[in-house]
Design an enzyme around this catalytic site. Structure first.
Site, PDB file in Angstrom:
ATOM      1  N   ASP A  34      45.437  20.908  48.279  1.00 46.74           N
ATOM      2  CA  ASP A  34      44.374  21.300  49.452  1.00 46.74           C
ATOM      3  C   ASP A  34      44.676  22.526  50.167  1.00 46.74           C
ATOM      4  O   ASP A  34      45.857  23.106  50.146  1.00 46.74           O
ATOM      5  CB  ASP A  34      44.627  19.947  50.527  1.00 46.74           C
ATOM      6  CG  ASP A  34      43.366  19.742  51.367  1.00 46.74           C
ATOM      7  OD1 ASP A  34      42.403  20.617  51.171  1.00 46.74           O
ATOM      8  OD2 ASP A  34      43.689  18.958  52.027  1.00 46.74           O
ATOM      9  N   ASN A  82      33.772  15.523  47.517  1.00 42.71           N
ATOM     10  CA  ASN A  82      33.575  16.836  47.540  1.00 42.71           C
ATOM     11  C   ASN A  82      32.087  17.128  47.036  1.00 42.71           C
ATOM     12  O   ASN A  82      31.502  17.853  47.517  1.00 42.71           O
ATOM     13  CB  ASN A  82      34.419  17.610  46.688  1.00 42.71           C
ATOM     14  CG  ASN A  82      36.045  17.735  47.261  1.00 42.71           C
ATOM     15  OD1 ASN A  82      36.888  17.563  46.362  1.00 42.71           O
ATOM     16  ND2 ASN A  82      36.031  17.393  48.624  1.00 42.71           N
TER      17      ASN A  82
END
Ligand code: IPE
Ligand code: IPE
Ligand code: MG
Length: 257
Positions: A34, A82
């Site tokens: 991330d 996502n």
């Protein structure tokens, strides 16, 4: 006992490795990669530049993990969320990046004896991407070293839903659901990760303290290591720092210290 330094580590990695107990390495490490967007924003670059830079981190992490003898590494590359919630242009960029990564990396994966696997709802990915994925998996299928699993279009809740459906379907094929017996082993046999041990260590970069729908079943007793390092800056040395932290932990599994 002085650990033998594995071939191929750079000076900083060798130094970090020498602090580890080689007999207590995690058998499976999972990483939530991330911070690509924040890395790019800090440099006044478009978000996708962060994803591109993150490929170097993947390469370094994968090679170091293989060199030190980690049996399984699983990388959360993109989630089902996502997929749904980011602009199409970003998703398309990630697809292209994945295809280029697979094409470029297969020789290095083979050199390091790494076998490639995937988890996620793969059939929902574009056909052309699925073809490249199948090609890379087949090209590395004979390797007997580390198993590198990429989580693509992955959601842990979806994985559980798919596992339960698969349990019921299998029972229906084998004489009916009346005698279906569900226990933990049965669930494990129907997860995408059925061929992998549960992760011992989960690493999340960029400082966020959450699992974001990653391997919820499998991480039940994993040690959690969160580093503020953004993914595009993460390297093999950071992985070894995470392993050092893991080796300081005392795992209890509900028992007494
Ligand atoms: C992680 O970086 C990569 C993916 C989720 C595909 P992000 O894109 O989530 O980066 P941040 O969290 O916005 O910094
Ligand atoms: C988790 O990161 C997914 C991946 C790293 C692929 P996100 O950036 O999507 O997670 P949230 O939205 O911050 O929870
Ligand atoms: Mg993020």
């Amino acid at each position: 006992m002085q650990a033998t330094i594995p071939v191929g580590l750079d000076r900083k990695e060798a130094e970090a490795y020498s602090q580890l107990d080689p007999g207590r390495l995690p058998k499976h490490i999972a990483i939530i990669m991330d911070g690509n967007g924040r890395w790019a924003r800090r440099r006044h670059l478009p978000r996708v530049a962060g994803h591109r830079a993150g490929v170097t981190s993947v390469r370094s992490t994968v090679e170091t993990a293989a060199r030190v003898g980690i049996p399984s590494l699983t990388l959360y590359a993109f989630s089902e969320e996502n997929w749904r919630k980011r602009p199409k242009s970003e998703v398309d960029f990630l697809m292209g990046l994945l295809c280029r990564y697979l094409k470029a990396e297969v020789p290095t994966l083979n050199k390091n004896r790494i076998r490639l696997e995937y988890i996620g709802r793969l059939h929902e990915l574009p056909d052309s991407v699925q073809e490249k994925m199948a090609w890379a998996r087949e090209a590395t299928a004979g390797n007997t070293g580390m198993v590198l699993t990429l989580a693509l279009n992955y959601s842990a809740r979806t994985e559980l839903v798919d596992a339960f459906q698969s349990l019921v379907d299998a029972a229906a094929r084998n004489g009916g659901v009346e005698h279906l017996k569900i226990d933990e082993e049965a669930v494990c046999r129907h997860l995408y990760t059925r061929h992998l041990p549960d992760p011992d260590l989960v690493i999340r970069t960029s400082g966020e303290m959450r699992l974001s729908n990653f391997l919820l079943w499998q991480l039940a007793y994993a040690e959690i290591y969160v580093t503020p390092t953004l993914w595009p800056e993460f390297r093999g040395t950071h992985l070894l720092e995470g392993i050092a932290e893991y080796q300081k932990r005392e795992r209890r599994y509900g028992g007494l210290a």
